[in-house]
Write a protein that holds these residues in place. Structure first.
Motif, mmCIF file in Angstrom:
data_model
loop_
_atom_site.group_PDB
_atom_site.id
_atom_site.type_symbol
_atom_site.label_atom_id
_atom_site.label_comp_id
_atom_site.label_asym_id
_atom_site.label_seq_id
_atom_site.Cartn_x
_atom_site.Cartn_y
_atom_site.Cartn_z
ATOM 1 N N PHE A 285 0.872 -1.176 0.000
ATOM 2 C CA PHE A 285 0.000 0.000 0.000
ATOM 3 C C PHE A 285 0.911 1.229 0.000
ATOM 4 O O PHE A 285 2.056 1.153 0.443
ATOM 5 N N ILE A 286 0.395 2.373 -0.419
ATOM 6 C CA ILE A 286 1.133 3.616 -0.249
ATOM 7 C C ILE A 286 0.212 4.703 0.306
ATOM 8 O O ILE A 286 -1.010 4.635 0.142
ATOM 9 N N GLU A 287 0.856 5.678 0.970
ATOM 10 C CA GLU A 287 0.091 6.800 1.518
ATOM 11 C C GLU A 287 0.172 7.969 0.549
ATOM 12 O O GLU A 287 1.265 8.321 0.103
ATOM 13 N N VAL A 288 -0.977 8.553 0.228
ATOM 14 C CA VAL A 288 -1.020 9.638 -0.757
ATOM 15 C C VAL A 288 -1.969 10.742 -0.260
ATOM 16 O O VAL A 288 -2.697 10.549 0.720
ATOM 17 N N ASP A 289 -1.945 11.874 -0.947
ATOM 18 C CA ASP A 289 -2.914 12.943 -0.691
ATOM 19 C C ASP A 289 -4.040 12.827 -1.709
ATOM 20 O O ASP A 289 -3.778 12.719 -2.910
ATOM 21 N N VAL A 290 -5.267 12.830 -1.209
ATOM 22 C CA VAL A 290 -6.439 12.752 -2.097
ATOM 23 C C VAL A 290 -7.468 13.782 -1.615
ATOM 24 O O VAL A 290 -7.401 14.234 -0.465
ATOM 25 N N PRO A 291 -8.443 14.141 -2.464
ATOM 26 C CA PRO A 291 -9.465 15.097 -2.024
ATOM 27 C C PRO A 291 -10.335 14.517 -0.910
ATOM 28 O O PRO A 291 -10.588 13.305 -0.879
ATOM 29 N N VAL A 292 -10.793 15.387 -0.010
ATOM 30 C CA VAL A 292 -11.752 14.971 1.018
ATOM 31 C C VAL A 292 -13.076 14.656 0.316
ATOM 32 O O VAL A 292 -13.551 15.458 -0.497
ATOM 33 N N PRO A 293 -13.678 13.474 0.588
ATOM 34 C CA PRO A 293 -14.936 13.131 -0.106
ATOM 35 C C PRO A 293 -16.100 13.980 0.397
ATOM 36 O O PRO A 293 -16.149 14.347 1.569
ATOM 37 N N ILE B 285 -17.667 10.805 7.588
ATOM 38 C CA ILE B 285 -17.138 10.486 8.915
ATOM 39 C C ILE B 285 -15.681 10.940 8.991
ATOM 40 O O ILE B 285 -14.897 10.677 8.070
ATOM 41 N N ARG B 286 -15.338 11.650 10.076
ATOM 42 C CA ARG B 286 -13.935 11.944 10.370
ATOM 43 C C ARG B 286 -13.401 10.708 11.111
ATOM 44 O O ARG B 286 -13.841 10.399 12.217
ATOM 45 N N VAL B 287 -12.518 9.970 10.454
ATOM 46 C CA VAL B 287 -12.119 8.660 10.964
ATOM 47 C C VAL B 287 -11.174 8.823 12.160
ATOM 48 O O VAL B 287 -10.148 9.494 12.066
ATOM 49 N N GLU B 288 -11.554 8.212 13.291
ATOM 50 C CA GLU B 288 -10.726 8.274 14.502
ATOM 51 C C GLU B 288 -9.887 7.015 14.682
ATOM 52 O O GLU B 288 -8.810 7.061 15.284
ATOM 53 N N VAL C 84 -16.397 10.105 13.832
ATOM 54 C CA VAL C 84 -17.475 11.026 14.185
ATOM 55 C C VAL C 84 -18.038 11.638 12.909
ATOM 56 O O VAL C 84 -17.282 12.075 12.032
ATOM 57 N N ILE C 85 -19.362 11.642 12.801
ATOM 58 C CA ILE C 85 -20.009 12.241 11.625
ATOM 59 C C ILE C 85 -19.714 13.738 11.610
ATOM 60 O O ILE C 85 -19.942 14.432 12.608
ATOM 61 N N ASP C 86 -19.154 14.222 10.483
ATOM 62 C CA ASP C 86 -18.837 15.655 10.418
ATOM 63 C C ASP C 86 -19.607 16.381 9.320
ATOM 64 O O ASP C 86 -19.540 17.606 9.229
ATOM 65 N N ALA C 87 -20.344 15.648 8.480
ATOM 66 C CA ALA C 87 -21.191 16.294 7.470
ATOM 67 C C ALA C 87 -22.258 15.291 7.045
ATOM 68 O O ALA C 87 -22.013 14.080 7.048
ATOM 69 N N ILE C 88 -23.434 15.795 6.698
ATOM 70 C CA ILE C 88 -24.489 14.894 6.217
ATOM 71 C C ILE C 88 -24.964 15.356 4.847
ATOM 72 O O ILE C 88 -25.046 16.551 4.566
ATOM 73 N N GLU D 88 -8.427 10.105 6.332
ATOM 74 C CA GLU D 88 -8.903 11.045 7.346
ATOM 75 C C GLU D 88 -10.421 11.136 7.351
ATOM 76 O O GLU D 88 -11.035 11.381 8.383
ATOM 77 N N PHE D 89 -11.022 10.950 6.170
ATOM 78 C CA PHE D 89 -12.486 11.023 6.066
ATOM 79 C C PHE D 89 -12.984 9.916 5.137
ATOM 80 O O PHE D 89 -12.260 9.453 4.253
ATOM 81 N N ILE D 90 -14.243 9.522 5.337
ATOM 82 C CA ILE D 90 -14.887 8.577 4.428
ATOM 83 C C ILE D 90 -16.365 8.952 4.329
ATOM 84 O O ILE D 90 -16.961 9.395 5.328
#
Ligand SMILES: [Zn+2]
Ligand SMILES: [Zn+2]
Length: 345
Positions: A13-21, A30-33, A68-72, A123-125
């Motif tokens: 796997f690799i770590e990359v920067d992607v847009p926040v969905p 969800i802001r993934v904790e 934690v849900i951060d947007a609906i 960070e988010f999903i």
């Protein structure tokens, strides 16, 4: 945002920067904790034949998630910003014949997070709001993440009345260890766990097994189990390993009329004499996939909140939420020197 992805066909796997969905209609973001690492993630990491045949890179990995849900999104009325949730990783269609019968766990159009669509090593999903499971106040996010695989154990142990029975758990990974705890809570009289890893055999005992047997290389599983079994009969086997020897041993080990609950996935077909060993002995085999939606989540919540499943014992390793920590987690899981490994922020 940072995300850990399978970037192209092949190992790693690799770590990359992607847009926040952005959450779509009927979705929440969800802001993934916390996220935990699964055996499936190892198959994806290694790019085994199953992974190669199913996953289309680039894909964000991870399907055991808490946050934690951060947007609906539009149309969501049953969830609110600020609610901590665990996530059901199987997104079902709700229109196929199985879904219409209420058998969502065998939906023929299931889409799995971190496999068929973007997952939660990020960070988010964004997920359908119906796939979120609101958690209780002060729930540890690491526990929330691990509820998904524990749910597999709850589902696997739901096939029979375990009270007073003798059960053998084959494969003492996190799901097998959770099976030991649940079987104990449900009144099983005798629980024997077997694994190739001494660490995991010992963890199974901590979690509730009466005996945790280590299968040394070259040893016969049937003999190892028979030694601790004495003259008890095995009512059921919880087959969590997918190993050829385990499945072939299971059909001989259970008493006539007994059952096998099968969750482990192997790499190839397994030869079993169905006529002699299954039909003529009146065995019942259960294939266990996913979790029953959402009865399994209710039961998992109850078992964790009442302390029947010790999550502090099951979660042995906590690592930072980084790509290199996932590499380390895969290494530890392959060595068999850990229970559940959770990444936390
Ligand atoms: Zn999993
Ligand atoms: Zn369906």
């Amino acid at each position: 945002m940072k995300a850990v992805i399978k970037s192209s066909p092949g190992p790693g796997f690799i770590e990359v920067d992607v847009p926040v969905p952005e959450p779509g209609t009927s979705e929440v973001r969800i802001r993934v904790e916390a996220a935990s690492i699964c055996g499936t993630d190892i198959h994806l990491y290694d790019w085994n034949p199953w992974a190669a045949g199913r996953v289309v890179p680039p894909r964000i990995m991870g399907h055991e998630i808490c946050g934690v849900i951060d947007a609906i999104g539009s149309g969501v009325t049953d969830r609110a910003v600020g609610t901590r949730v665990a996530v059901e990783s199987h997104i079902v269609c709700r229109t196929c014949p199985e879904c219409l019968r209420g058998e969502f766990h065998v939906c023929r159009n299931t889409s799995i997070l971190g496999v068929d669509r973007d997952g939660g090593f990020a960070e988010f999903i964004a997920v359908p709001s119906v796939n979120t499971w609101p958690l209780w106040d002060d729930c540890d996010p690491a526990v929330g993440a691990a509820m998904e695989p524990v749910g597999n154990a709850v589902h696997a142990t739901s096939v029979a009345d375990l009270s007073g029975s003798t059960v053998v758990v084959m494969g003492a990974g996190p799901i097998g260890c959770a099976c030991c705890a649940i079987a104990r809570a449900k009144g099983a009289a005798h629980i024997i766990a077997v694994d190739r890893s001494p660490f995991r055999a010992a963890l199974a005992k901590t979690m509730g097994a009466d005996a945790g047997c280590t299968l040394e290389p070259g040893a016969s599983m049937q003999e190892v189990i028979s030694q601790v079994l004495g003259d008890r009969e095995v009512d059921g086997v919880l087959e969590m390993s997918g190993a050829v020897e385990a499945i072939q041993t299971a059909v001989h080990l259970v008493r006539p009329g007994g059952w096998i609950s099968m969750l482990g996935l192997g790499d190839a077909p397994v030869a079993v004499d169905f006529s002699t060993d299954v039909v003529m002995r009146g065995l019942t085999l259960y294939g266990i996939v996913g979790r029953e939606l959402f009865a399994t989540w209710e039961e998992t919540t109850r078992l964790i909140r009442t302390g029947a499943i010790s999550m502090t014992s099951l979660i042995t390793d906590r690592l930072p939420f980084t790509g290199s920590a996932i590499d380390e987690a895969v290494r530890r899981l392959k060595k068999g020197t850990s229970g559940k490994i959770v990444l936390t922020r």
